[in-house]
Design a protein around this motif. Structure first.
Motif, mmCIF file in Angstrom:
data_model
loop_
_atom_site.group_PDB
_atom_site.id
_atom_site.type_symbol
_atom_site.label_atom_id
_atom_site.label_comp_id
_atom_site.label_asym_id
_atom_site.label_seq_id
_atom_site.Cartn_x
_atom_site.Cartn_y
_atom_site.Cartn_z
ATOM 1 N N GLY A 333 0.838 -1.201 0.041
ATOM 2 C CA GLY A 333 0.043 0.052 -0.076
ATOM 3 C C GLY A 333 0.869 1.314 -0.033
ATOM 4 N N ARG A 360 -5.450 -2.480 0.469
ATOM 5 C CA ARG A 360 -6.315 -1.657 0.297
ATOM 6 C C ARG A 360 -6.754 -0.868 1.533
ATOM 7 N NH1 ARG A 360 -8.110 -5.783 -3.905
ATOM 8 N NH2 ARG A 360 -9.022 -6.704 -2.120
ATOM 9 N N LEU A 363 -4.099 1.979 1.820
ATOM 10 C CA LEU A 363 -4.467 3.016 0.977
ATOM 11 C C LEU A 363 -5.555 3.858 1.293
ATOM 12 C CD1 LEU A 363 -3.756 1.011 -2.327
ATOM 13 C CD2 LEU A 363 -2.417 2.998 -1.546
ATOM 14 N N ALA A 364 -6.606 3.127 1.792
ATOM 15 C CA ALA A 364 -7.911 3.889 2.384
ATOM 16 C C ALA A 364 -7.429 5.047 3.378
ATOM 17 C CB ALA A 364 -8.877 2.904 2.741
ATOM 18 N N PRO A 368 -6.273 7.516 -0.501
ATOM 19 C CA PRO A 368 -7.552 7.085 -0.741
ATOM 20 C C PRO A 368 -7.738 7.233 -2.349
ATOM 21 C CG PRO A 368 -7.707 9.248 0.178
ATOM 22 C CD PRO A 368 -6.348 8.651 0.594
ATOM 23 N N ILE A 371 -6.880 3.583 -3.941
ATOM 24 C CA ILE A 371 -7.370 2.258 -3.456
ATOM 25 C C ILE A 371 -8.136 1.331 -4.196
ATOM 26 C CG2 ILE A 371 -9.754 3.337 -3.007
ATOM 27 C CD1 ILE A 371 -10.152 1.905 -0.582
#
Length: 816
Positions: A333, A360, A363-364, A368, A371
Motif C-alpha cells: 500500500g 487497500r 491506501l484507504a 484514498p 484504493i
C-alpha cells in the motif's frame, strides 16, 4: 542510472525503506546490482527482410549476442538450452529461427510429402502461454508470414481446440494437455506432429522433483511420436535460473550433454537493480498463548490454522514479529501510494487475497485516491477474470497485484518498478524469477524480500550473501521406476514400444519392460510391446504429473455447491470426518467423505481441529554408507518404505485453541516407497553428550526439523516436499536414527542430494539453530508446521550438541 532512469516512486521507495527500516531494525541488508551494458551480435543472413523489419519497428534493430547464438543453433536443428537472465529475450531467439524456416517453406516449392513446419510451445502457466501466443502472433503478422497460432489447454473451447489440432502452425499448450489429450490421440494431431520443427519448453527450472521427472518423460514421448511420423524436431529449453543448464537439459531429454547447444552468456543490457532484505517489525518480546506460530503463508493457510496449529505460543520467550502477509500488505500500500507499480508474491491463495485487502486498507487511510489500483491474482479464478486482470496491469489501471507464483513466470508487463516477496519463495531460482519481473527492458528496479519465521528465512537473514548465491541444482530423476513404469505403459499404448525406443527412456536393456509384461500391463508381439487393452484403466490415468494425487471436491451438504478442492494426499489430515474446514472465512465441518467428494456443513466459527499423525520408516535397502566427520556418526542413503497414519484429532476452540476433547479416527495406514538419507549415532556419543532417555528424543526431533528446514538451501525443493522421522532406537538399526525422506513415491532426488552434500547441509543447519535468539526453540529454528506430533518433544540445546558432531562448523561459504 539506466538509460530510462528510475521513476521518482522507486527513488522515494528506496529512501523510505532504508530510513524506516533502519529506525526499527526491520532493514537487514541492502544490495545494488549495477547496470550491465548490452553486447550485440550480427544479424544472421537467413533472417527474412520482413521479419527483420518487424523487429526494427519494435525498437529491436539489433540482436543481443546470446539471441544470435541460440537462433543459429535452432535454425540448424540442434537441441538448445538458453539460460540467460529474466527479460533477456530468450523466446525471441526461438521464434526467430522458427519463423525464418516457416517463411522459407512458404516461399519455396514443396512436394505433397513435405509438411509446413510447425511448433509446439509448452508453458508451466496459462498466463505465460497466452503472453507468448500474443507475442508470436503479432510478430508473424507484422512480418507478413500469416502464421496460424492457437492455444490448446483446459481453458480452450472445443472449436478452438479443433482448429489447433487440424490447422494451427504453432500450438501453445502445457505438459498436462500433451499427456492427457494430445498423445492419447496422436492420430488426430498429425498436422502438428508431422511438421514439428521445434518444441519449446519454457521456464525449464520449474520442473523439479517428481513433476520434473514426469514432464521429462512426457517430452520424450512427444519426441518419439513426432519422429515416428517423420519429423525431427529440435527442443529449445529456456530458463533464467538454472544451474548447470547443459547437464539439466541433457537429463531432461535423455541424451549426452554434447548433443546440447548451451547458450548461457547473457548479452542483454540491464538497469540498476536494488534489493532490500527485510524483517517484519517486532510486535512483542514473547508470544501470547494461542498466537499463530508459523509466519509462513503456506503454513498459515486457513486449512493449516484450522487443523494443525499448536495451541501454545513461542516457548522460552522468543521474539514475535508480524506476519509476512501483514507486513507485505502494508508495504504494498505504501509503495503504491508513492507511485510504484509492483507485484507482491505470497505462498498461498489465501495469502494473496489477504495481502490485497491489507494493502487497500492502508491506501484507504493514506492514499484514498489509489484504493482501487490493487487487486489479487491467483489460481482458482475464471479464465476471463485472469485475463481481465492481466490487461488492467498492462494498461496501468492496476498498479499492483498480490499474487501467488502464478505470475512468477508469467506475463511480460512493461513498466513494473518493484516486487515484494513475502517469505523466501522456496528456491533461489524462484526468487530470481520474482525479482526479475521488476525493471525489465533496461529500466531500474527494486525488489524487497520479507523474511518469514522459519529456519531457512532466518538463515538467510544471518547470511544475506546466500540470497544472491548461485541458484540451486535442478534435481529430478526420470529413471525413478515409479515414474518411468506408467510412462512406458503410455508409450506402448500410443505406438508399439520397440527395442530402439529403450535408450530414449534411459534403459540399457528390455528387462524393465519385460517386468511390466510379466505384471500383465504390457503384451509382447512381433512388432513390439503393446498396452494390454484388457486392463481396467487407461494407462494415461496412471500418471500423476503434479504429484499430489487426484483432487477431491468439497461440496456443501445443503445445496451440493462445490466450494473448493483438496489433494487426496492431504485428505486424511485436513478432510477427515469431523474436520473443521475454513473456506474464505466461512467455517465448515466435514460430515461425509468418500474417494471423490467431501461433504461439509456449516459449523460454529470458533471451532478448529488438529490431527495426530504417526510415521514409521522401514529400510528396504542401503545403497551407500559413509562415516561422518565424527566417527561416532554414520550416514546412509537408500530405499525405504514410509507409513503414515492419522489416528485421532483434538477439537479446539478459539481464542487460544483451548482443548475441548479428543476424537479417535479409524483411517487406514498409507504406505509408499521412497528414498531417504539417514544418520545413526554410536551409543558412546549419546552418553558423552549426556542425552539420557528423557532428553534424547527431543534432541533428535529438533535436529530432524531443523535439517528439513535447511535442505532447500541446496536443492530445488522446499520443506513441504520432504518428510522425516527421528527415533531413539530404530528397530532395524538398533541405534538413535534420524531420517529425511522424499515425500513422493519412488523419491524425487532430494534425499540423495542431501547425502551428497551432507557437510554443507549440516553446517548450515548447525549455524541456524545456534544463532537463533530464542531460548528453547521456535519456528525460526526447530519447530515445524508439518509435525504430526505437534512439536513435542523438542530439545534445542541437545540438538545443537548433536549438530556440532554432524558437521565441522557453519560451512555456508561452500553452499552451492
Amino acid at each position: 542510472m539506466s538509460e530510462h532512469g528510475p521513476t521518482a516512486g522507486v527513488d522515494a521507495a528506496w529512501q523510505y525503506l532504508r530510513g524506516v527500516g533502519g529506525i526499527d531494525e526491520r532493514l537487514v541488508d541492502t544490495r545494488v546490482l549495477p547496470r550491465r551494458d548490452a553486447v550485440y551480435g550480427e544479424w544472421p543472413g537467413w533472417v527474412p527482410a520482413g521479419l527483420r523489419a518487424a523487429l526494427s519497428e519494435d525498437g529491436r534493430a539489433r540482436l543481443w549476442s546470446h539471441q544470435v547464438e541460440a537462433a543459429q543453433a535452432l535454425y540448424e536443428g540442434r537441441h538448445t538450452v538458453v539460460a540467460t537472465g529474466t527479460g533477456s529475450g530468450k523466446s525471441l531467439a526461438v521464434w526467430l529461427a522458427y519463423l525464418a524456416r516457416a517463411g522459407e517453406a512458404a516461399a519455396g516449392p514443396r512436394s505433397l510429402a513435405e509438411r509446413a513446419p510447425t511448433a509446439c510451445y509448452l508453458a508451466p502457466t496459462k498466463a505465460l502461454a497466452r503472453d507468448q501466443m500474443r507475442h508470436v502472433t503479432d510478430l508473424a503478422t507484422r512480418a507478413g508470414l500469416g502464421l496460424r497460432v492457437a492455444a490448446a489447454d483446459g481453458d480452450t473451447e472445443r472449436e478452438a481446440k479443433d482448429f489447433a489440432r487440424t490447422r494451427a502452425d504453432v500450438v501453445v499448450t502445457n505438459p498436462d494437455f500433451v499427456h492427457h489429450v494430445l498423445l492419447p490421440q496422436t492420430a488426430r494431431w498429425t498436422h502438428l506432429l508431422r511438421g514439428l520443427r521445434v518444441i519449446v519448453v519454457d521456464e525449464m527450472h520449474c520442473y523439479r522433483g517428481i513433476s520434473g521427472a514426469h514432464v521429462a518423460l512426457v517430452l520424450r514421448r512427444l519426441l518419439r511420436q513426432a519422429r515416428r511420423l517423420g519429423a525431427s524436431p529440435a527442443v529449445a529449453l529456456l530458463s533464467a535460473t538454472c544451474a548447470h543448464p547443459g547437464e539439466a537439459a541433457a537429463r531432461f531429454l535423455g541424451v549426452d550433454p554434447t548433443e546440447i547447444a548451451t547458450v548461457s552468456e547473457d548479452g542483454s543490457g540491464s538497469g540498476e537493480h536494488r534489493f532490500v532484505l527485510w524483517r517484519p517489525r517486532v510486535v512483542s518480546e514473547s508470544a501470547e498463548d494461542g498466537a499463530v506460530l508459523y509466519d509462513d503463508d503456506a503454513a498459515n493457510s486457513a486449512e493449516w490454522v484450522a487443523l494443525m496449529s499448536p495451541a501454545t505460543g513461542v516457548p522460552g520467550g522468543g521474539i514475535q514479529r508480524r506476519s509476512v502477509t501483514s507486513e507485505g500488505g502494508e508495504l504494498t500500500g505504501e509503495l503504491v501510494g508513492m507511485g510504484v507499480r509492483l507485484l507482491a508474491f505470497t505462498r498461498s491463495r489465501q495469502g494473496a487475497e489477504s495481502l490485497a485487502d491489507i494493502a487497500r486498507d492502508h491506501l484507504a487511510r493514506r492514499y484514498p485516491d489509489a484504493i482501487d489500483t490493487v487487486a489479487a491474482y491467483r489460481g482458482g479464478y475464471l479464465p476471463e477474470e485472469r485475463r481481465g486482470l492481466e490487461a488492467d496491469v498492462r494498461s496501468g489501471r492496476l498498479r499492483a497485484l498480490a499474487t501467488t507464483s502464478a505470475l512468477e513466470l508469467g506475463i511480460d508487463v512493461a513498466g513494473l518498478d518493484a516486487t515484494i516477496s513475502c517469505g523466501w519463495p522456496g528456491t533461489s531460482a524462484s526468487f530470481r524469477q520474482q525479482s526479475g519481473r521488476a525493471g525489465r527492458a533496461g529500466r531500474d528496479g527494486l525488489s524487497v524480500l520479507i523474511a518469514s519465521d522459519n529456519p531457512l528465512d532466518a538463515y538467510l537473514c544471518d547470511h544475506p550473501d546466500q540470497v544472491f548465491a548461485p541458484v540451486e541444482a535442478s534435481v529430478f530423476d526420470p529413471h525413478n521406476p515409479h515414474v518411468l513404469a506408467p510412462h512406458l505403459c503410455c508409450a506402448a499404448a500410443e505406438s508399439p514400444l520397440t527395442e530402439d525406443d529403450l535408450t530414449l527412456f534411459g534403459l540399457s536393456d528390455n528387462g524393465f519392460v519385460r517386468m511390466l509384461a510379466e505384471r500383465g500391463l504390457l503384451v509382447r508381439r512381433r512388432s513390439g510391446w503393446y498396452w494390454d487393452i484388457s486392463a481396467h484403466e487407461r494407462p494415461w490415468d496412471l500418471v500423476d504429473i503434479r504429484g499430489g494425487g487426484h483432487e477431491i471436491q468439497i461440496a456443501r451438504a445443503d445445496d451440493g455447491t462445490i466450494i473448493g478442492s483438496i489433494d487426496a494426499a492431504a485428505a486424511d489430515s485436513q478432510a477427515h470426518l469431523g474436520a473443521i474446514y475454513v473456506h474464505q472465512g466461512r467455517v465448515f465441518r466435514v460430515r461425509e467423505r468418500d474417494e471423490d467428494v467431501v461433504v461439509v456443513e456449516p459449523a460454529p466459527p470458533k471451532l478448529r481441529t488438529r490431527v495426530t499423525e504417526h510415521t514409521r520408516v522401514r529400510i528396504l535397502g542401503v545403497e551407500s554408507t559413509v562415516a561422518g566427520t565424527d566417527a561416532a556418526v554414520t550416514w546412509h542413503v537408500g530405499d525405504v518404505e514410509v507409513e503414515r497414519q492419522v489416528s485421532d484429532y483434538d477439537l479446539l476452540r478459539l481464542p487460544g485453541l483451548q482443548f475441548i476433547r479428543n476424537v479417535p479416527l479409524d483411517l487406514p495406514a498409507r504406505r509408499f516407497p521412497t528414498r531417504a538419507v539417514w544418520w545413526t549415532l554410536d551409543p558412546e556419543l549419546v552418553d558423552a553428550l549426556m542425552l539420557g532417555p528423557d532428553l534424547l528424543p527431543g534432541a533428535l526431533h529438533a535436529a530432524e526439523h531443523a535439517s528439513i528446514g535447511l535442505l532447500p538451501l541446496l536443492a530445488t525443493c522446499d520443506r513441504w516436499d520432504l518428510g522425516g522421522l527421528s527415533i531413539a532406537e530404530h528397530p532395524q538399526t538398533g541405534l538413535p536414527t534420524v531420517f529425511v525422506y522424499d515425500g513422493a513415491a519412488g523419491g524425487a532426488g532430494f534425499a540423495d542430494y542431501g547425502f551428497a552434500h551432507r557437510d554443507a547441509w549440516m553446517g548450515a543447519t548447525r549455524g541456524r539453530v545456534s544463532a537463533c535468539e530464542c531460548h528453547d526453540g521456535c519456528p525460526r529454528c526447530i519447530q515445524s508446521p508439518k509435525c504430526g506430533t505437534n512439536n513435542d518433544p523438542l530439545y534445542k540445546v541437545g540438538a545443537i550438541d548433536l549438530l556440532a558432531r554432524l558437521a565441522p562448523g557453519d560451512v555456508s561459504a561452500g553452499l552451492r
